[in-house]
Design a protein around this motif. Structure first.
Motif, PDB file in Angstrom:
ATOM      1  N   THR A 175      17.418 -83.912 -75.033  1.00  0.00           N
ATOM      2  CA  THR A 175      18.670 -83.233 -75.381  1.00  0.00           C
ATOM      3  C   THR A 175      19.094 -82.248 -74.310  1.00  0.00           C
ATOM      4  OG1 THR A 175      17.581 -81.446 -76.579  1.00  0.00           O
ATOM      5  CG2 THR A 175      18.166 -83.435 -77.847  1.00  0.00           C
TER       6      THR A 175
ATOM      7  N   ALA B  36      12.584 -84.161 -75.456  1.00  0.00           N
ATOM      8  CA  ALA B  36      12.990 -83.473 -74.228  1.00  0.00           C
ATOM      9  C   ALA B  36      14.347 -83.935 -73.705  1.00  0.00           C
ATOM     10  CB  ALA B  36      11.934 -83.685 -73.153  1.00  0.00           C
TER      11      ALA B  36
ATOM     12  N   ARG C  22       9.665 -74.583 -70.990  1.00  0.00           N
ATOM     13  CA  ARG C  22       8.833 -73.474 -71.456  1.00  0.00           C
ATOM     14  C   ARG C  22       8.996 -73.274 -72.958  1.00  0.00           C
ATOM     15  NH1 ARG C  22      11.427 -69.600 -70.708  1.00  0.00           N
ATOM     16  NH2 ARG C  22      11.107 -67.947 -72.145  1.00  0.00           N
ATOM     17  N   THR C  23      10.232 -73.268 -73.432  1.00  0.00           N
ATOM     18  CA  THR C  23      10.497 -73.071 -74.854  1.00  0.00           C
ATOM     19  C   THR C  23       9.938 -74.229 -75.671  1.00  0.00           C
ATOM     20  OG1 THR C  23      12.478 -71.793 -74.328  1.00  0.00           O
ATOM     21  CG2 THR C  23      12.316 -72.687 -76.568  1.00  0.00           C
ATOM     22  N   ARG C  24      10.136 -75.458 -75.206  1.00  0.00           N
ATOM     23  CA  ARG C  24       9.593 -76.619 -75.921  1.00  0.00           C
ATOM     24  C   ARG C  24       8.073 -76.542 -76.024  1.00  0.00           C
ATOM     25  NH1 ARG C  24      13.285 -79.333 -72.837  1.00  0.00           N
ATOM     26  NH2 ARG C  24      11.675 -80.124 -71.457  1.00  0.00           N
ATOM     27  N   GLU C  25       7.424 -76.124 -74.954  1.00  0.00           N
ATOM     28  CA  GLU C  25       5.963 -76.044 -74.983  1.00  0.00           C
ATOM     29  C   GLU C  25       5.471 -74.913 -75.873  1.00  0.00           C
ATOM     30  OE1 GLU C  25       4.047 -78.377 -74.148  1.00  0.00           O
ATOM     31  OE2 GLU C  25       5.552 -79.528 -73.068  1.00  0.00           O
TER      32      GLU C  25
ATOM     33  N   ILE D 227       7.021 -73.928 -78.597  1.00  0.00           N
ATOM     34  CA  ILE D 227       7.181 -74.489 -79.941  1.00  0.00           C
ATOM     35  C   ILE D 227       6.054 -75.483 -80.221  1.00  0.00           C
ATOM     36  CG2 ILE D 227       8.633 -75.960 -81.398  1.00  0.00           C
ATOM     37  CD1 ILE D 227      11.076 -74.671 -79.936  1.00  0.00           C
TER      38      ILE D 227
ATOM     39  N   LYS E 146      18.775 -79.113 -74.410  1.00  0.00           N
ATOM     40  CA  LYS E 146      19.199 -77.829 -74.981  1.00  0.00           C
ATOM     41  C   LYS E 146      18.122 -76.754 -74.849  1.00  0.00           C
ATOM     42  CE  LYS E 146      22.970 -79.769 -76.385  1.00  0.00           C
ATOM     43  NZ  LYS E 146      24.083 -79.812 -75.499  1.00  0.00           N
ATOM     44  N   LEU E 147      16.868 -77.170 -74.836  1.00  0.00           N
ATOM     45  CA  LEU E 147      15.763 -76.223 -74.677  1.00  0.00           C
ATOM     46  C   LEU E 147      15.090 -76.479 -73.339  1.00  0.00           C
ATOM     47  CD1 LEU E 147      14.088 -76.497 -78.206  1.00  0.00           C
ATOM     48  CD2 LEU E 147      15.614 -74.696 -77.396  1.00  0.00           C
ATOM     49  N   ASP E 148      14.670 -75.417 -72.693  1.00  0.00           N
ATOM     50  CA  ASP E 148      13.946 -75.609 -71.443  1.00  0.00           C
ATOM     51  C   ASP E 148      12.493 -75.973 -71.746  1.00  0.00           C
ATOM     52  OD1 ASP E 148      12.609 -73.208 -72.072  1.00  0.00           O
ATOM     53  OD2 ASP E 148      13.812 -72.028 -70.695  1.00  0.00           O
TER      54      ASP E 148
ATOM     55  N   GLU F  95       4.240 -64.398 -74.338  1.00  0.00           N
ATOM     56  CA  GLU F  95       5.105 -65.383 -75.000  1.00  0.00           C
ATOM     57  C   GLU F  95       4.286 -66.322 -75.878  1.00  0.00           C
ATOM     58  OE1 GLU F  95       8.845 -65.936 -71.967  1.00  0.00           O
ATOM     59  OE2 GLU F  95       6.913 -66.796 -71.357  1.00  0.00           O
TER      60      GLU F  95
END
Length: 113
Positions: A40, A38, A46-49, A51, A42-44, A81
């Motif tokens: 970096t 978490a 929501r996107t990390r979760e 993935i 670069k990803l929020d 999503e």
């Protein structure tokens, strides 16, 4: 309901805490690795979760599914999503089965000839 994640997640966290009590370096190492993903920015979240949830499916980790589905909901992910992320996991698993099927057939061919 296949697994009651509302009941499972707290029990899992308690069990992980017990493991951490007898193997603190292992738990600390995992927490450092988990937190590094978490950092970096670069990803929020929501996107990390999303993935993480897709990866949880591909690795067949019920605990990961329980924890990351809750985190995805908290981060604002929609059901659509989540379904799309899971569709990617399904496609990837099918692709992996295809690749390993080719490898198995090749291995078999090496044995018979």
């Amino acid at each position: 309901m296949l697994i009651d994640t509302q009941d499972y997640a707290p029990k899992l966290l308690e069990a992980i805490g017990k493991l951490g009590a007898v193997a603190p370096a292992t738990l600390a190492g995992f927490q450092a690795l988990d937190g590094a993903a978490a950092r970096t920015g670069k990803l929020d979240a929501r996107t990390r979760e999303l993935i993480a949830l897709a990866v949880a499916v591909t690795t067949r980790c019920d605990g990961c599914i329980a924890l990351h589905s809750a985190a995805a909901a908290k981060a604002g992910a929609s059901q659509e999503e989540v379904a799309e992320a899971l569709s990617v996991a399904i496609a990837l698993n099918a692709g992996a089965a295809l690749v390993y099927s080719a490898r198995a057939l090749d291995a078999f061919g090496q044995q018979s000839g």
